[in-house]
Design a protein around this motif. Sequence first.
Motif, PDB file in Angstrom:
ATOM      1  N   ALA A 271      97.642 198.527 -49.681  1.00 15.11           N
ATOM      2  CA  ALA A 271      97.466 199.734 -48.856  1.00 15.11           C
ATOM      3  C   ALA A 271      98.791 200.166 -48.267  1.00 15.11           C
ATOM      4  O   ALA A 271      99.646 199.344 -47.925  1.00 15.11           O
ATOM      5  CB  ALA A 271      96.462 199.465 -47.733  1.00 15.11           C
ATOM      6  N   THR A 272      98.957 201.482 -48.135  1.00 16.53           N
ATOM      7  CA  THR A 272     100.119 202.065 -47.481  1.00 16.53           C
ATOM      8  C   THR A 272      99.655 202.832 -46.258  1.00 16.53           C
ATOM      9  O   THR A 272      98.791 203.704 -46.354  1.00 16.53           O
ATOM     10  CB  THR A 272     100.880 203.007 -48.435  1.00 16.53           C
ATOM     11  OG1 THR A 272     101.341 202.260 -49.556  1.00 16.53           O
ATOM     12  CG2 THR A 272     102.058 203.649 -47.733  1.00 16.53           C
ATOM     13  N   VAL A 273     100.227 202.507 -45.106  1.00 18.40           N
ATOM     14  CA  VAL A 273      99.883 203.147 -43.839  1.00 18.40           C
ATOM     15  C   VAL A 273     101.031 204.069 -43.461  1.00 18.40           C
ATOM     16  O   VAL A 273     102.137 203.609 -43.187  1.00 18.40           O
ATOM     17  CB  VAL A 273      99.628 202.112 -42.730  1.00 18.40           C
ATOM     18  CG1 VAL A 273      99.246 202.823 -41.431  1.00 18.40           C
ATOM     19  CG2 VAL A 273      98.550 201.124 -43.150  1.00 18.40           C
ATOM     20  N   ALA A 307      94.170 204.206 -42.783  1.00 18.19           N
ATOM     21  CA  ALA A 307      94.520 203.541 -44.043  1.00 18.19           C
ATOM     22  C   ALA A 307      93.284 203.463 -44.925  1.00 18.19           C
ATOM     23  O   ALA A 307      92.169 203.232 -44.455  1.00 18.19           O
ATOM     24  CB  ALA A 307      95.059 202.141 -43.774  1.00 18.19           C
ATOM     25  N   THR A 308      93.490 203.661 -46.225  1.00 16.77           N
ATOM     26  CA  THR A 308      92.416 203.538 -47.211  1.00 16.77           C
ATOM     27  C   THR A 308      92.832 202.512 -48.259  1.00 16.77           C
ATOM     28  O   THR A 308      93.951 202.563 -48.765  1.00 16.77           O
ATOM     29  CB  THR A 308      92.153 204.894 -47.897  1.00 16.77           C
ATOM     30  OG1 THR A 308      91.784 205.856 -46.902  1.00 16.77           O
ATOM     31  CG2 THR A 308      91.039 204.778 -48.919  1.00 16.77           C
ATOM     32  N   PHE A 309      91.937 201.570 -48.554  1.00 11.65           N
ATOM     33  CA  PHE A 309      92.294 200.516 -49.509  1.00 11.65           C
ATOM     34  C   PHE A 309      91.018 199.939 -50.118  1.00 11.65           C
ATOM     35  O   PHE A 309      89.894 200.275 -49.710  1.00 11.65           O
ATOM     36  CB  PHE A 309      93.107 199.417 -48.828  1.00 11.65           C
ATOM     37  CG  PHE A 309      92.443 198.832 -47.607  1.00 11.65           C
ATOM     38  CD1 PHE A 309      91.621 197.711 -47.698  1.00 11.65           C
ATOM     39  CD2 PHE A 309      92.640 199.401 -46.351  1.00 11.65           C
ATOM     40  CE1 PHE A 309      91.009 197.177 -46.588  1.00 11.65           C
ATOM     41  CE2 PHE A 309      92.034 198.866 -45.225  1.00 11.65           C
ATOM     42  CZ  PHE A 309      91.221 197.757 -45.331  1.00 11.65           C
ATOM     43  N   ALA A 319      90.165 202.409 -42.384  1.00 11.27           N
ATOM     44  CA  ALA A 319      90.316 201.848 -41.046  1.00 11.27           C
ATOM     45  C   ALA A 319      91.426 202.583 -40.320  1.00 11.27           C
ATOM     46  O   ALA A 319      92.351 203.127 -40.936  1.00 11.27           O
ATOM     47  CB  ALA A 319      90.634 200.355 -41.122  1.00 11.27           C
ATOM     48  N   THR A 320      91.313 202.616 -38.993  1.00 12.54           N
ATOM     49  CA  THR A 320      92.374 203.163 -38.149  1.00 12.54           C
ATOM     50  C   THR A 320      93.294 202.030 -37.735  1.00 12.54           C
ATOM     51  O   THR A 320      92.832 200.988 -37.264  1.00 12.54           O
ATOM     52  CB  THR A 320      91.787 203.843 -36.906  1.00 12.54           C
ATOM     53  OG1 THR A 320      90.954 204.931 -37.314  1.00 12.54           O
ATOM     54  CG2 THR A 320      92.887 204.378 -36.008  1.00 12.54           C
ATOM     55  N   ALA A 470      97.706 210.854 -49.447  1.00 12.38           N
ATOM     56  CA  ALA A 470      96.900 209.902 -50.206  1.00 12.38           C
ATOM     57  C   ALA A 470      96.278 208.845 -49.304  1.00 12.38           C
ATOM     58  O   ALA A 470      95.231 208.274 -49.626  1.00 12.38           O
ATOM     59  CB  ALA A 470      97.761 209.225 -51.275  1.00 12.38           C
ATOM     60  N   ALA A 471      96.921 208.594 -48.160  1.00 16.10           N
ATOM     61  CA  ALA A 471      96.405 207.579 -47.236  1.00 16.10           C
ATOM     62  C   ALA A 471      95.228 208.066 -46.415  1.00 16.10           C
ATOM     63  O   ALA A 471      94.517 207.281 -45.812  1.00 16.10           O
ATOM     64  CB  ALA A 471      97.510 207.099 -46.315  1.00 16.10           C
TER      65      ALA A 471
END
Length: 474
Positions: A271-273, A307-309, A319-320, A470-471
């Motif tokens: 994941a990339t935040v 974040a999306t993963f 999640a935040t 994208a995130a």
Amino acid sequence: MPRRVRPRSVTVTALAAAGLLSAANGALTGVGSAAPAPAAPPEKTATTSVSVTCPFADPLGSRKLTVVTSATLPTQPKSGTSATIGKYSVQLSLPRDVALALLPTGATSGSLQGAVQLDLTVHQGDRSDKLPVPLTVAPTPLPETGDVTLTATGDVPEIAINTIGAVVFDVTAPTLALTAVPAPDAAATPDATATPAAPPAPPIACTLDPDQQATLGTVLVQPTATPGSEQKAALGAAAALEDDPPPANEYTVPLGLITIFTTSTIKKLGATVVSDPALLINGFFSVDLDTTESRVSGSAVFKPATATFLAFGFVPVTATVEFLPHDYRNSKMIEVGGGLYTGDDNEIWLTTQLFVMGRVSNVKINGVPFDVGPDCVTEHDIELHVSGHYDPFATGHIKDPNFKLPGFRDCGSGGQDLSPLLTGMSSGDGNEAKIDTYNLNGCTEPDHTKCPKDTLPPEQDSPAAAAKAAAKPR
């Protein structure tokens, strides 16, 4: 836990030592009075555009012209050494009727040449000097239609920098001395049939139009390094965040408005935040004039990011994520600071340590809320060792390519402990953190589209913006 930064005030002793109040040290700049730098520093291109009014003789009258100045500025001059401004040029568009008036009477074609004289103002704070810059306009033919674009070039005298900190270069309005290029027949055999040469036009002293920015660029003058300064700079965070009294001989300048972009990649989650832009407030650049150590300090608040993963490789999760100070229950302000030094590439580098807590909330698994409680945080501070190119008055690009994400605590609700689950999914080594800073004072163009690419935050269609988009959850 890092200690809070106290803004450092400029002391009279520091100013005197920097040569800003002592007449014995001479002017802010001089020509040929300083020892040459041991190596030529890399350069950066600076460009600015200003509007001027030029009082041409009747019947032309006063005309507004746009003057575009470009040059290369040293990226890291040192105090007590000479600095060179290179590739200096001024471009202006002369209205066609004005250009024709400079040609011999009745001529509808020809060429113009001449000189442009202006001053380059060099200043720091309320102290300034003007450096005369003579420029030459090479013979330039008038186009068949439309205005004529003239380019004046020349050399700027070598500048001796006798100060420390931000030095600003401002352009001034030019004085134009333009004339027609004599026709070949007039130059070879002046006779009665040849076109008479136009008399030289009197110099035209233009003036800057009000309410505009005239800054060509800003450079950061560093103190001359002393042995071991690079090693000392590695302890920059400790130096910048100390709560001890500031040194007596310290020179301090504010940094202005700085935008911060952070991007964190968590290896286990893939994941990339990407955080929303944050602002550095109470930012200062400080130099200890006794040790020549320099540092930056300030405070920032980072907005929560989404974040999306894929958890365990196949379960979609959003999640935040928040990055908070150690004392996050009482404040969200993160104190930052770091030491500066000159790297092997002769560029300014920053190196420091940052300590932040990570908090997770608003977790959804496959779109279904997953209650992790109000205080799901890392077991201890995330320790970041960041370094990279950094100019406090322009841009910075620093990173930690391999930080460790601690385990989590206090995650869950209704008696269910979810901390081991989040720890197993995300904690571990091999994570990366990137921090990009943009000093908005680094771009002096009224039209931001004309700013150098590296002085503004990423554009909407840039890779950084794409990663941010994208995130976000769909």
